[in-house]
Motif scaffolding. Structure first.
Motif, PDB file in Angstrom:
ATOM      1  N   PHE A   1      55.652 -75.062 -35.165  1.00  0.00           N
ATOM      2  CA  PHE A   1      54.597 -74.481 -36.001  1.00  0.00           C
ATOM      3  C   PHE A   1      53.655 -75.548 -36.560  1.00  0.00           C
ATOM      4  N   LEU A   2      53.522 -76.668 -35.873  1.00  0.00           N
ATOM      5  CA  LEU A   2      52.585 -77.706 -36.286  1.00  0.00           C
ATOM      6  C   LEU A   2      51.166 -77.317 -35.841  1.00  0.00           C
ATOM      7  N   PRO A   3      50.124 -77.834 -36.514  1.00  0.00           N
ATOM      8  CA  PRO A   3      48.748 -77.448 -36.171  1.00  0.00           C
ATOM      9  C   PRO A   3      48.250 -78.121 -34.899  1.00  0.00           C
ATOM     10  N   VAL A   4      47.889 -77.302 -33.898  1.00  0.00           N
ATOM     11  CA  VAL A   4      47.334 -77.845 -32.657  1.00  0.00           C
ATOM     12  C   VAL A   4      45.807 -77.843 -32.690  1.00  0.00           C
ATOM     13  N   ARG A   5      45.243 -77.105 -33.651  1.00  0.00           N
ATOM     14  CA  ARG A   5      43.787 -77.101 -33.805  1.00  0.00           C
ATOM     15  C   ARG A   5      43.441 -76.865 -35.271  1.00  0.00           C
ATOM     16  N   LEU A   6      42.388 -77.555 -35.739  1.00  0.00           N
ATOM     17  CA  LEU A   6      41.864 -77.375 -37.091  1.00  0.00           C
ATOM     18  C   LEU A   6      40.343 -77.316 -37.002  1.00  0.00           C
ATOM     19  N   VAL A   7      39.746 -76.363 -37.680  1.00  0.00           N
ATOM     20  CA  VAL A   7      38.291 -76.313 -37.813  1.00  0.00           C
ATOM     21  C   VAL A   7      37.968 -76.362 -39.303  1.00  0.00           C
ATOM     22  N   ILE A   8      37.247 -77.397 -39.716  1.00  0.00           N
ATOM     23  CA  ILE A   8      36.901 -77.599 -41.121  1.00  0.00           C
ATOM     24  C   ILE A   8      35.407 -77.366 -41.276  1.00  0.00           C
ATOM     25  N   ARG A   9      35.051 -76.413 -42.147  1.00  0.00           N
ATOM     26  CA  ARG A   9      33.647 -76.019 -42.292  1.00  0.00           C
ATOM     27  C   ARG A   9      33.139 -76.328 -43.704  1.00  0.00           C
ATOM     28  N   GLN A  10      31.913 -76.839 -43.745  1.00  0.00           N
ATOM     29  CA  GLN A  10      31.201 -76.958 -45.015  1.00  0.00           C
ATOM     30  C   GLN A  10      30.233 -75.781 -45.169  1.00  0.00           C
ATOM     31  N   ASP A  11      29.569 -75.419 -44.077  1.00  0.00           N
ATOM     32  CA  ASP A  11      28.716 -74.234 -44.025  1.00  0.00           C
ATOM     33  C   ASP A  11      28.607 -73.830 -42.559  1.00  0.00           C
ATOM     34  N   ALA A  12      27.740 -72.858 -42.296  1.00  0.00           N
ATOM     35  CA  ALA A  12      27.654 -72.331 -40.931  1.00  0.00           C
ATOM     36  C   ALA A  12      27.214 -73.380 -39.930  1.00  0.00           C
ATOM     37  N   ASP A  13      26.437 -74.386 -40.382  1.00  0.00           N
ATOM     38  CA  ASP A  13      25.896 -75.386 -39.466  1.00  0.00           C
ATOM     39  C   ASP A  13      26.572 -76.746 -39.579  1.00  0.00           C
ATOM     40  N   THR A  14      27.539 -76.883 -40.465  1.00  0.00           N
ATOM     41  CA  THR A  14      28.209 -78.171 -40.667  1.00  0.00           C
ATOM     42  C   THR A  14      29.709 -77.955 -40.569  1.00  0.00           C
ATOM     43  N   TYR A  15      30.306 -78.504 -39.523  1.00  0.00           N
ATOM     44  CA  TYR A  15      31.733 -78.287 -39.300  1.00  0.00           C
ATOM     45  C   TYR A  15      32.266 -79.359 -38.358  1.00  0.00           C
ATOM     46  N   ILE A  16      33.578 -79.489 -38.340  1.00  0.00           N
ATOM     47  CA  ILE A  16      34.238 -80.308 -37.327  1.00  0.00           C
ATOM     48  C   ILE A  16      35.372 -79.501 -36.713  1.00  0.00           C
ATOM     49  N   ASP A  17      35.609 -79.740 -35.446  1.00  0.00           N
ATOM     50  CA  ASP A  17      36.633 -79.022 -34.688  1.00  0.00           C
ATOM     51  C   ASP A  17      37.604 -80.056 -34.126  1.00  0.00           C
ATOM     52  N   LEU A  18      38.850 -80.007 -34.585  1.00  0.00           N
ATOM     53  CA  LEU A  18      39.881 -80.955 -34.147  1.00  0.00           C
ATOM     54  C   LEU A  18      40.807 -80.253 -33.171  1.00  0.00           C
ATOM     55  N   MET A  19      40.904 -80.801 -31.952  1.00  0.00           N
ATOM     56  CA  MET A  19      41.747 -80.216 -30.912  1.00  0.00           C
ATOM     57  C   MET A  19      42.781 -81.245 -30.480  1.00  0.00           C
ATOM     58  N   LEU A  20      44.017 -80.803 -30.340  1.00  0.00           N
ATOM     59  CA  LEU A  20      45.111 -81.704 -29.988  1.00  0.00           C
ATOM     60  C   LEU A  20      44.752 -82.543 -28.768  1.00  0.00           C
ATOM     61  N   LYS A  21      44.912 -83.860 -28.888  1.00  0.00           N
ATOM     62  CA  LYS A  21      44.513 -84.790 -27.826  1.00  0.00           C
ATOM     63  C   LYS A  21      45.653 -85.095 -26.871  1.00  0.00           C
ATOM     64  N   SER A  22      46.893 -85.124 -27.392  1.00  0.00           N
ATOM     65  CA  SER A  22      48.050 -85.499 -26.582  1.00  0.00           C
ATOM     66  C   SER A  22      49.303 -84.945 -27.251  1.00  0.00           C
ATOM     67  N   ALA A  23      50.429 -85.103 -26.588  1.00  0.00           N
ATOM     68  CA  ALA A  23      51.679 -84.611 -27.150  1.00  0.00           C
ATOM     69  C   ALA A  23      51.963 -85.301 -28.488  1.00  0.00           C
ATOM     70  N   PRO A  24      52.357 -84.544 -29.522  1.00  0.00           N
ATOM     71  CA  PRO A  24      52.715 -85.177 -30.795  1.00  0.00           C
ATOM     72  C   PRO A  24      53.891 -86.131 -30.618  1.00  0.00           C
ATOM     73  N   LEU A  25      53.936 -87.127 -31.493  1.00  0.00           N
ATOM     74  CA  LEU A  25      55.041 -88.097 -31.503  1.00  0.00           C
ATOM     75  C   LEU A  25      55.886 -87.882 -32.744  1.00  0.00           C
ATOM     76  N   GLN A  26      57.208 -88.009 -32.577  1.00  0.00           N
ATOM     77  CA  GLN A  26      58.108 -87.816 -33.710  1.00  0.00           C
ATOM     78  C   GLN A  26      59.051 -89.000 -33.862  1.00  0.00           C
ATOM     79  N   ALA A  27      59.562 -89.142 -35.088  1.00  0.00           N
ATOM     80  CA  ALA A  27      60.541 -90.173 -35.385  1.00  0.00           C
ATOM     81  C   ALA A  27      61.932 -89.686 -35.018  1.00  0.00           C
ATOM     82  N   ALA A  28      62.872 -90.618 -34.976  1.00  0.00           N
ATOM     83  CA  ALA A  28      64.267 -90.255 -34.751  1.00  0.00           C
ATOM     84  C   ALA A  28      64.806 -89.586 -36.020  1.00  0.00           C
ATOM     85  N   PRO A  29      65.839 -88.735 -35.893  1.00  0.00           N
ATOM     86  CA  PRO A  29      66.425 -88.128 -37.094  1.00  0.00           C
ATOM     87  C   PRO A  29      66.905 -89.187 -38.062  1.00  0.00           C
ATOM     88  N   GLU A  30      66.798 -88.883 -39.370  1.00  0.00           N
ATOM     89  CA  GLU A  30      67.240 -89.838 -40.379  1.00  0.00           C
ATOM     90  C   GLU A  30      68.763 -89.959 -40.336  1.00  0.00           C
TER      91      GLU A  30
END
Length: 344
Positions: free
Chosen positions: A315-344
């Motif tokens: 359930f991690l975010p694979v896409r985020l769209v951040i908007r300031q208004d209708a004409d100002t926004y950024i779209d973040l799309m997953l670039k590669s497989a996420p990396l994780q640490a070893a269990p504690e």
């Protein structure tokens, strides 16, 4: 004719005055440094050793919902400074063949039936780094990179969202949003939020929010009551991950998720609506995700975020769209497989 010399007493007085003024300027400067926002906390040191792979969505057991939040008096719509658009990390670590462990159904079920304690349960994701490609519009088309790091050590956590517009080696605009606090049986409990913006050839601007029990100190120094379960700009996404991963909130189209949201200068009684399930094309292949969207519109320069959470990636975010208004926004799309640490 000889020029008369100034009296030595007058010379000494002028020197003493200059010395005193120099000391006062230094004292005032030091006072400004002391009274300004405290330095940003050091980032937790975590080694990412495993590349995540798509897994069947974990079977989650429905868990009891936490007590309802009590709205804080005086909480109003929140306003944050306009955010320039983000980008993914400058470099992506070499993938590791071994896949990370995903919370197994029996583990999540055990967490659901386990007695409530002060220690975080096994349902929390391991420390994770996600890298994104950034596109959008900010006075024209923009491109860049972004990175989200979810870091945890015992009951302590940090979330860092780093975005940059332009080339990674010399971004035109960059912003870091960082949250830190504790993991509790009721989810994430932020204690501090920092937001730092840098513009090329300009000075850095920073806003700091301190959450202290039933009170919050906003970036302008104002103190207000804060509702139980409040989240900040960065912690809200991991809180959503935790709510769905543990079954405290079921994922179904039309459902509305409520929590208090503290932005740098105001507070919201915030709502996300589950729009529905969508298939996203990623470097890992097609990924089924759930689209969540705020129920209120954009106003007053606030930054609103839509998020797509992938059950097959904890359930991690694979896409985020951040908007300031209708004409100002950024779209973040997953670039590669996420990396994780070893269990504690």
């Amino acid at each position: 004719m000889k020029t008369p010399r100034p009296p030595w007493l007058l010379v000494l007085c002028v020197l003493a005055l200059h010395l005193w003024l120099g000391q006062e300027v230094q004292r005032i400067h030091e006072g400004w440094q002391r009274d300004g926002p405290p330095p940003m906390p050091p980032r937790m040191q975590v080694e990412f050793v495993r590349e995540m792979v798509l897994q069947p969505p974990p079977a989650v057991a429905r868990m009891a919902a936490p007590p309802p939040a009590i709205p804080a008096r005086g909480a109003a719509a929140a306003a944050s400074e306009p955010l320039p658009m983000p980008e993914p990390p400058a470099s992506t670590p070499e993938p590791v063949a071994e896949a990370p462990p995903v919370a197994a159904p029996e583990v999540v079920a055990a967490a659901a039936s386990a007695p409530v304690t002060d220690e975080p349960g096994p349902e929390w994701p391991l420390s994770t780094r996600l890298s994104y490609v950034l596109t959008g519009n900010y006075r024209g088309s923009v491109h860049g990179q972004a990175q989200v790091e979810w870091l945890r050590q015992g009951r302590d956590y940090q979330v860092h969202l780093d975005v940059g517009v332009g080339p990674s080696f010399a971004p035109l605009i960059s912003r870091r949003m960082s949250s830190q606090g504790k993991l509790t049986p009721e989810g994430i409990a932020p204690q501090r939020y920092d937001e730092e913006t840098r513009v090329i050839l300009g000075d850095a601007r920073r806003a700091t929010v301190l959450l202290q029990g039933t009170e919050v100190q906003l970036a302008n120094g104002a103190r207000q009551p804060v509702a139980r379960g409040a989240q900040d700009s960065a912690s809200q996404f991991v809180q959503l991950t935790w709510l769905f991963l543990t079954g405290r909130e079921p994922l179904e189209a039309g459902r509305v998720i409520n929590f208090p949201l503290v932005l740098p200068y105001r507070q919201y009684a915030w709502q996300y609506q589950v729009v529905g399930e969508e298939l996203l094309d990623t470097p890992m292949g097609p990924v089924a995700s759930w689209h969540l969207k705020p129920t209120r519109g954009v106003a007053g320069g606030d930054l609103l975020a839509e998020v797509w959470l992938a059950p097959s990636l904890q359930f991690l975010p694979v896409r985020l769209v951040i908007r300031q208004d209708a004409d100002t926004y950024i779209d973040l799309m997953l670039k590669s497989a996420p990396l994780q640490a070893a269990p504690e």
